[in-house]
Scaffold this motif. Structure first.
Motif, PDB file in Angstrom:
ATOM      1  N   GLN A 577       0.796  -1.228   0.000  1.00 36.35           N
ATOM      2  CA  GLN A 577       0.000   0.000   0.000  1.00 36.35           C
ATOM      3  C   GLN A 577       0.827   1.274   0.000  1.00 36.35           C
ATOM      4  O   GLN A 577       0.300   2.377   0.175  1.00 36.35           O
ATOM      5  CB  GLN A 577      -0.964   0.028   1.200  1.00 36.35           C
ATOM      6  N   SER A 578       2.124   1.152  -0.222  1.00 34.33           N
ATOM      7  CA  SER A 578       2.969   2.343  -0.327  1.00 34.33           C
ATOM      8  C   SER A 578       2.671   3.066  -1.639  1.00 34.33           C
ATOM      9  O   SER A 578       2.309   2.443  -2.634  1.00 34.33           O
ATOM     10  CB  SER A 578       4.446   1.944  -0.277  1.00 34.33           C
ATOM     11  N   THR A 579       2.844   4.388  -1.620  1.00 31.27           N
ATOM     12  CA  THR A 579       2.656   5.167  -2.849  1.00 31.27           C
ATOM     13  C   THR A 579       3.985   5.457  -3.540  1.00 31.27           C
ATOM     14  O   THR A 579       4.032   6.223  -4.513  1.00 31.27           O
ATOM     15  CB  THR A 579       1.955   6.498  -2.540  1.00 31.27           C
ATOM     16  N   ALA A 580       5.045   4.824  -3.059  1.00 32.48           N
ATOM     17  CA  ALA A 580       6.381   5.062  -3.624  1.00 32.48           C
ATOM     18  C   ALA A 580       6.600   4.191  -4.862  1.00 32.48           C
ATOM     19  O   ALA A 580       7.507   3.350  -4.919  1.00 32.48           O
ATOM     20  CB  ALA A 580       7.462   4.793  -2.576  1.00 32.48           C
ATOM     21  N   LEU A 581       5.761   4.392  -5.865  1.00 30.01           N
ATOM     22  CA  LEU A 581       5.866   3.633  -7.105  1.00 30.01           C
ATOM     23  C   LEU A 581       6.699   4.410  -8.112  1.00 30.01           C
ATOM     24  O   LEU A 581       6.479   5.612  -8.314  1.00 30.01           O
ATOM     25  CB  LEU A 581       4.481   3.363  -7.678  1.00 30.01           C
ATOM     26  N   VAL A 582       7.641   3.728  -8.732  1.00 29.78           N
ATOM     27  CA  VAL A 582       8.517   4.382  -9.708  1.00 29.78           C
ATOM     28  C   VAL A 582       8.587   3.532 -10.976  1.00 29.78           C
ATOM     29  O   VAL A 582       8.357   2.320 -10.948  1.00 29.78           O
ATOM     30  CB  VAL A 582       9.946   4.575  -9.156  1.00 29.78           C
ATOM     31  N   THR A 583       8.912   4.169 -12.104  1.00 34.82           N
ATOM     32  CA  THR A 583       9.145   3.442 -13.345  1.00 34.82           C
ATOM     33  C   THR A 583      10.636   3.202 -13.507  1.00 34.82           C
ATOM     34  O   THR A 583      11.465   4.017 -13.088  1.00 34.82           O
ATOM     35  CB  THR A 583       8.610   4.223 -14.552  1.00 34.82           C
ATOM     36  N   VAL A 584      10.981   2.084 -14.114  1.00 34.07           N
ATOM     37  CA  VAL A 584      12.379   1.698 -14.310  1.00 34.07           C
ATOM     38  C   VAL A 584      12.613   1.491 -15.803  1.00 34.07           C
ATOM     39  O   VAL A 584      11.844   0.800 -16.473  1.00 34.07           O
ATOM     40  CB  VAL A 584      12.717   0.405 -13.540  1.00 34.07           C
ATOM     41  N   GLY A 585      13.695   2.066 -16.329  1.00 39.71           N
ATOM     42  CA  GLY A 585      13.994   1.955 -17.746  1.00 39.71           C
ATOM     43  C   GLY A 585      13.229   2.996 -18.545  1.00 39.71           C
ATOM     44  O   GLY A 585      12.504   3.830 -17.993  1.00 39.71           O
ATOM     45  N   PHE A 586      13.405   2.954 -19.856  1.00 41.66           N
ATOM     46  CA  PHE A 586      12.727   3.947 -20.692  1.00 41.66           C
ATOM     47  C   PHE A 586      12.442   3.395 -22.077  1.00 41.66           C
ATOM     48  O   PHE A 586      13.181   2.573 -22.612  1.00 41.66           O
ATOM     49  CB  PHE A 586      13.557   5.230 -20.795  1.00 41.66           C
ATOM     50  N   GLY A 587      11.342   3.863 -22.624  1.00 43.31           N
ATOM     51  CA  GLY A 587      10.947   3.514 -23.985  1.00 43.31           C
ATOM     52  C   GLY A 587      10.705   4.766 -24.799  1.00 43.31           C
ATOM     53  O   GLY A 587      10.957   5.885 -24.347  1.00 43.31           O
ATOM     54  N   THR A 588      10.179   4.576 -26.006  1.00 42.11           N
ATOM     55  CA  THR A 588      10.003   5.708 -26.922  1.00 42.11           C
ATOM     56  C   THR A 588       9.052   6.767 -26.375  1.00 42.11           C
ATOM     57  O   THR A 588       9.247   7.967 -26.597  1.00 42.11           O
ATOM     58  CB  THR A 588       9.484   5.217 -28.278  1.00 42.11           C
ATOM     59  N   GLU A 589       8.032   6.333 -25.643  1.00 36.95           N
ATOM     60  CA  GLU A 589       7.064   7.294 -25.114  1.00 36.95           C
ATOM     61  C   GLU A 589       7.706   8.216 -24.077  1.00 36.95           C
ATOM     62  O   GLU A 589       7.426   9.417 -24.031  1.00 36.95           O
ATOM     63  CB  GLU A 589       5.872   6.553 -24.503  1.00 36.95           C
ATOM     64  N   LYS A 590       8.597   7.671 -23.255  1.00 38.73           N
ATOM     65  CA  LYS A 590       9.282   8.478 -22.241  1.00 38.73           C
ATOM     66  C   LYS A 590      10.252   9.464 -22.897  1.00 38.73           C
ATOM     67  O   LYS A 590      10.375  10.617 -22.464  1.00 38.73           O
ATOM     68  CB  LYS A 590      10.027   7.581 -21.255  1.00 38.73           C
ATOM     69  N   ILE A 591      10.937   9.003 -23.932  1.00 42.62           N
ATOM     70  CA  ILE A 591      11.854   9.903 -24.655  1.00 42.62           C
ATOM     71  C   ILE A 591      11.068  11.079 -25.227  1.00 42.62           C
ATOM     72  O   ILE A 591      11.472  12.243 -25.098  1.00 42.62           O
ATOM     73  CB  ILE A 591      12.575   9.141 -25.781  1.00 42.62           C
ATOM     74  N   GLU A 592       9.933  10.774 -25.853  1.00 41.31           N
ATOM     75  CA  GLU A 592       9.095  11.826 -26.423  1.00 41.31           C
ATOM     76  C   GLU A 592       8.668  12.817 -25.345  1.00 41.31           C
ATOM     77  O   GLU A 592       8.724  14.042 -25.553  1.00 41.31           O
ATOM     78  CB  GLU A 592       7.861  11.195 -27.077  1.00 41.31           C
ATOM     79  N   ASP A 593       8.275  12.313 -24.189  1.00 40.14           N
ATOM     80  CA  ASP A 593       7.812  13.171 -23.098  1.00 40.14           C
ATOM     81  C   ASP A 593       8.943  14.047 -22.556  1.00 40.14           C
ATOM     82  O   ASP A 593       8.759  15.248 -22.328  1.00 40.14           O
ATOM     83  CB  ASP A 593       7.235  12.290 -21.988  1.00 40.14           C
ATOM     84  N   GLU A 594      10.134  13.482 -22.372  1.00 42.34           N
ATOM     85  CA  GLU A 594      11.246  14.236 -21.797  1.00 42.34           C
ATOM     86  C   GLU A 594      11.810  15.259 -22.769  1.00 42.34           C
ATOM     87  O   GLU A 594      12.313  16.312 -22.359  1.00 42.34           O
ATOM     88  CB  GLU A 594      12.332  13.279 -21.317  1.00 42.34           C
ATOM     89  N   LEU A 595      11.743  14.962 -24.070  1.00 43.11           N
ATOM     90  CA  LEU A 595      12.228  15.921 -25.057  1.00 43.11           C
ATOM     91  C   LEU A 595      11.435  17.225 -25.011  1.00 43.11           C
ATOM     92  O   LEU A 595      11.975  18.312 -25.261  1.00 43.11           O
ATOM     93  CB  LEU A 595      12.146  15.323 -26.462  1.00 43.11           C
ATOM     94  N   LYS A 596      10.166  17.114 -24.691  1.00 40.99           N
ATOM     95  CA  LYS A 596       9.331  18.313 -24.613  1.00 40.99           C
ATOM     96  C   LYS A 596       9.755  19.219 -23.462  1.00 40.99           C
ATOM     97  O   LYS A 596       9.457  20.417 -23.471  1.00 40.99           O
ATOM     98  CB  LYS A 596       7.857  17.904 -24.474  1.00 40.99           C
ATOM     99  N   GLN A 597      10.444  18.644 -22.475  1.00 42.11           N
ATOM    100  CA  GLN A 597      10.960  19.450 -21.379  1.00 42.11           C
ATOM    101  C   GLN A 597      12.374  19.948 -21.671  1.00 42.11           C
ATOM    102  O   GLN A 597      12.716  21.091 -21.357  1.00 42.11           O
ATOM    103  CB  GLN A 597      10.963  18.613 -20.089  1.00 42.11           C
ATOM    104  N   ILE A 598      13.185  19.096 -22.297  1.00 40.92           N
ATOM    105  CA  ILE A 598      14.581  19.476 -22.581  1.00 40.92           C
ATOM    106  C   ILE A 598      14.656  20.480 -23.723  1.00 40.92           C
ATOM    107  O   ILE A 598      15.417  21.453 -23.676  1.00 40.92           O
ATOM    108  CB  ILE A 598      15.400  18.207 -22.911  1.00 40.92           C
ATOM    109  N   LEU A 599      13.844  20.253 -24.775  1.00 40.08           N
ATOM    110  CA  LEU A 599      13.818  21.155 -25.934  1.00 40.08           C
ATOM    111  C   LEU A 599      12.365  21.559 -26.173  1.00 40.08           C
ATOM    112  O   LEU A 599      11.690  21.060 -27.081  1.00 40.08           O
ATOM    113  CB  LEU A 599      14.394  20.458 -27.173  1.00 40.08           C
ATOM    114  N   PRO A 600      11.837  22.455 -25.348  1.00 39.37           N
ATOM    115  CA  PRO A 600      10.399  22.761 -25.386  1.00 39.37           C
ATOM    116  C   PRO A 600       9.908  23.334 -26.713  1.00 39.37           C
ATOM    117  O   PRO A 600       8.719  23.216 -27.037  1.00 39.37           O
ATOM    118  CB  PRO A 600      10.216  23.770 -24.236  1.00 39.37           C
TER     119      PRO A 600
END
Length: 828
Positions: A577-600
């Motif tokens: 029941q902990s809320t400390a859930l994290v994602t591990v590794g990365f796929g194309t969707e994460k790259i797309e999401d992070e690029l919008k922050q790095i190169l807005p």
């Protein structure tokens, strides 16, 4: 009722047929006298198999040899006016069946378009002598009987709609017990020609001024809309000599369909249907052939000379060298002789650009054939090829088309693993099956690639194939500059921003500043391959497979990429029941999401299985990139294969390690190919491109070979390693997978299978081990690997032994019911 019975002592004709089932033999039916003229080898016939099932089977052979030990059933009907399968196709199917250890029924199921496969439909029919009182029927029975009174028979699918219920068994059972209705099984064709309603003048009417004046004068004053329809038809005839469609008439005139129908009732208009093609036509003007470079002309000359002695030519051309231009020239020469060309591509995504290029040269002579076409379009393509259409561009399924006079097969990106069909059977490699098709049809074959498979290059070295090198880019452009970036060092210096090194970020910013585009490659789709609880270590796993669920942020769900099972993203850990859930590794969707922050300011798009599932999604996305509406294209291996863009200045490989350290003897070969191919997307037209490869293992030899574009060193090193452990191209591999929902039964069956083989074939057979993914769709899987010397008779004998054991298991021998076995020849 037939005049003769198959058991009567008269001369009978029998047909051996292929059923679309995984059955190890042909089945014999007798041909009723009234069907003798219609039944031919290669036509589909309707047959009963078992007690009640009806199928569309293909006639393989006709003979007069009376079967011994059984009375064959009669063929119920003939479904085609003439053969849809040629003798050459049958021979090719039989080769696939024998070589890949599968049945002819499985080949038939893979080869025929869905529109040729008839589906049995159960229908409820009113008995002609039915007697009943409406008062004795309940509400559902009354509704069904009312419908049957009007229609005589109803499909079960329609019955569910009438009753608004999925389960209709009790109603059917009750009506049958009361002798009101019965059920029948009918084969329904899935293919229907596309018809178009057209309009022409009725008898005695035409476009002449006198005729139109009389018509308009005779109309009532309140029939203004009818007058409009008449004048519109006259106008459409003036504009074009083509027949007028009802749709065009309605759109132009603005009148309703009822107005046109009223004119047809008066005999002024005549409505008629005509069959039209579903296949798209090319209406633009054709381009002239572009001039070939000296290197391309030299390659053409070498291919011509090679084909004097050999049937297969390996065209090894670096990325951007202009292999497609050579294909175009050779296609032109072949179709000028009246022969056909089969152009194979590994991915549907590649067809968009190449079709556009070839259509500019050959126009409507180009057809496409792949799984994105609907079943009706695939059938029409089938008929066009049988009629002699010149060029067919297709994915691997195009191998099965009924070529009339095949002269050339081009296998582009011939190294690509997508040519291998993994499931279901037949588990064929389209490259190898195409080479055999070329042998049957006496056609020539060109294998084109920048990164040949080890086997193809080995065959060229052994002089089985001709070898043609195209070592320079078209127009004298330089190969891209490749830079290997050390992730460990970047992390140590704290320069990493998420999964991007500072080098890659700087180069991306500079590339966009210059007005150029970027391709980023990560061979994993989704947002992250794993979701984990940082408190207790819980990991989201598939309930059906031994694999973690991939997190997809856009849908807020976790999905299994093996079986499709999905769950909603949990708000808290199901275990603690902990809320400390994290994602591990990365796929194309994460790259797309992070690029919008790095190169807005950058316009980012993604190309993977999740974004291009719609029929025209590939085309739309590639068109947007080509029109420079996208700055950065993030993708899986789809972006590595043959795409040709003018403005790509930078390519980034986000994680070379995922490619290099995969548990597969071909991992380094695949890694070399993918990195070289994706690097080749950069700097193809105007200036030298740049490639950034991120890795934690900079010392890996493959990276140095990619950096230097040194295929020869890669091949020699890889060949030495494979020779030392007996892997292809020195041996043939067969992998047998045994599976069951009970892990003990799966392991027991695999052991039984392997020991029986090992008793005769010794150390060639390796004992079973759990599959890399040990459980898929609730089945536990064990793999048996067999390494066989390249001796044809030995290979045939081992395959025969495997088939015998497979049949025993299928018959539930030794208490092994429920065990499934699949055989994969030349796996991986």
């Amino acid at each position: 009722m037939h005049l003769f019975d198959a058991g009567d002592d008269v001369s009978m004709t029998y047909a051996e047929v292929v059923l679309p089932l995984a059955l190890p033999q042909y089945y014999t039916y007798w041909v009723p006298p009234e069907l003798l003229e219609q039944v031919q080898v290669g036509v589909r016939v309707e047959v009963q198999f078992g007690k009640s099932k009806r199928y569309a089977a293909l006639v393989r052979r006709l003979h007069q040899d009376k079967p011994v030990g059984f009375r064959p059933k009669a063929i119920a009907g003939v479904l085609d006016d003439g053969p849809i399968i040629t003798e050459l196709q049958y021979k090719h199917w039989e080769w696939i069946s024998n070589y890949y250890c599968c049945t002819m029924g499985e080949v038939m199921a893979a080869a025929l378009p869905a529109g040729f496969k008839l589906m049995g439909e159960t229908r409820l029919r009113l008995l002609p002598d039915a007697e009943f009182e409406h008062a004795t029927l309940d509400q559902n029975e009354f509704m069904v009987v009312e419908a049957l009174t009007h229609h005589k028979e109803i499909a079960i699918s329609d019955l569910r709609k009438i009753l608004n219920a999925q389960s209709v068994y009790q109603v059917i059972q009750s009506l049958m017990q009361q002798r009101i209705a019965t059920i029948t099984e009918e084969l329904q064709p899935q293919y229907k020609p596309k018809m178009e309603m057209r309009v022409r003048w009725g008898e005695g009417f035409d476009d002449s001024i006198d005729c139109i004046s009389q018509l308009l004068d005779a109309l009532p004053k309140n029939a203004q809309k009818q007058a409009t329809a008449i004048m519109t038809l006259v106008q459409l005839h003036k504009e074009s000599s083509n027949e007028v469609t009802k749709k065009a008439l309605l759109n132009r005139s603005g009148v309703s369909s009822a107005i046109v129908s009223a004119l047809a009732k008066k005999g002024i208009f005549q409505l008629y249907e005509t069959q039209i093609s579903r296949l798209e036509s090319y209406d633009n003007p054709l381009d002239d052939f572009k001039e070939m470079s000296a290197a391309q002309l030299q390659a053409m000359s070498e291919i011509e000379n090679a084909f004097q002695e050999k049937d297969v030519a390996l065209l090894h051309g670096v990325t951007g060298s202009g292999k497609t231009r050579i294909y175009i020239e050779y296609i032109r020469r072949v179709i000028a002789t009246g022969k056909q060309v089969l152009f194979l591509l590994p991915e549907i995504a590649l067809t968009t650009q190449i079709v556009a290029r070839l259509q500019k040269v050959f126009g409507d002579e180009i057809l496409t054939y792949h799984s994105k076409l609907n079943s009706q379009e695939r059938v029409e393509t089938w008929y066009e090829v049988a009629a002699g259409k010149s060029v067919v561009l297709c994915a691997r399924s195009g191998l099965f088309l009924p070529f009339k006079n095949l002269g050339l097969i081009i296998i582009d990106e011939s190294h690509d693993p997508s040519y291998k069909q993994h499931s279901p059977a037949p588990r064929y490699n389209a490259r190898d099956a195409a080479l055999m098709l070329a042998r049957f049809t006496s056609a020539k074959t060109i294998l084109g690639t920048a990164t040949p498979s080890i086997e193809s290059y080995f065959n060229a070295k052994e002089k089985r194939y001709a070898y043609i090198s195209l070592a320079e880019r078209y127009g004298g452009l330089q190969m891209p500059e490749i830079q290997i970036v050390d992730n460990k060092l970047e992390m140590k210096l704290k320069k990493m921003e998420s999964h991007f090194t500072s080098v890659l970020i700087e180069q991306m910013a500079a590339t966009i500043e210059r007005g150029e585009q970027i391709i980023l490659f990560q061979n994993r789709r989704g947002y992250a391959p794993r979701m984990r609880c940082n408190t207790c270590g819980w990991t989201a796993e598939c309930k059906n497979c031994d694999i973690t669920l991939t997190y997809h942020m856009r849908d807020k769900n976790m999905r299994c990429h093996c079986c499709g099972y999905q769950e909603r993203q949990p708000q808290a850990c199901p275990a603690c029941q902990s809320t400390a859930l994290v994602t591990v590794g990365f796929g194309t969707e994460k790259i797309e999401d992070e690029l919008k922050q790095i190169l807005p300011e950058a316009r980012v798009a993604r190309m993977d299985l999740d974004t291009v599932s719609r029929k025209h999604a590939h085309t739309e996305l590639l068109h947007s990139f080509e029109q420079k509406e996208i700055d950065i294209l993030v993708g899986t291996q789809m972006v590595t294969k043959g795409l040709d863009f003018d403005n790509v200045g930078l390519v980034g490989v986000l994680s070379a390690d995922n490619l290099l350290y995969y548990p597969d003897f071909r991992a380094t070969e695949r890694a070399f190919q993918l990195m070289t191919q994706v690097a080749g997307r950069a700097g193809r037209k105007h200036r030298q491109g740049k490639v950034i490869i991120q890795t934690f293992r900079t010392e890996h030899p493959v990276l140095a070979e990619v950096l230097n574009g040194d295929y020869s060193s890669f091949f020699n090193r890889e060949l030495h390693e494979r020779g030392s452990v007996e892997y292809p191209p020195y041996v043939r591999l067969i992998q047998i997978q045994v599976k069951h929902k009970n892990v003990q039964k799966a392991a027991q069956a695999a052991q039984w299978f392997a020991k029986d083989l090992q008793a005769q074939w010794g150390k060639r057979v390796y004992m079973p081990v759990p599959s890399p993914v040990a459980r898929v769709r609730s089945y536990f899987q064990f793999d048996i690997l067999i390494k066989i010397e390249k001796k044809p008779q030995l290979i045939r004998d081992i395959k025969a032994h495997i088939s015998q054991l497979h049949d025993r298991l299928t018959q539930h021998a030794d208490g092994m019911s429920g065990v499934r076995v699949s055989v994969d020849v030349d796996p991986y």
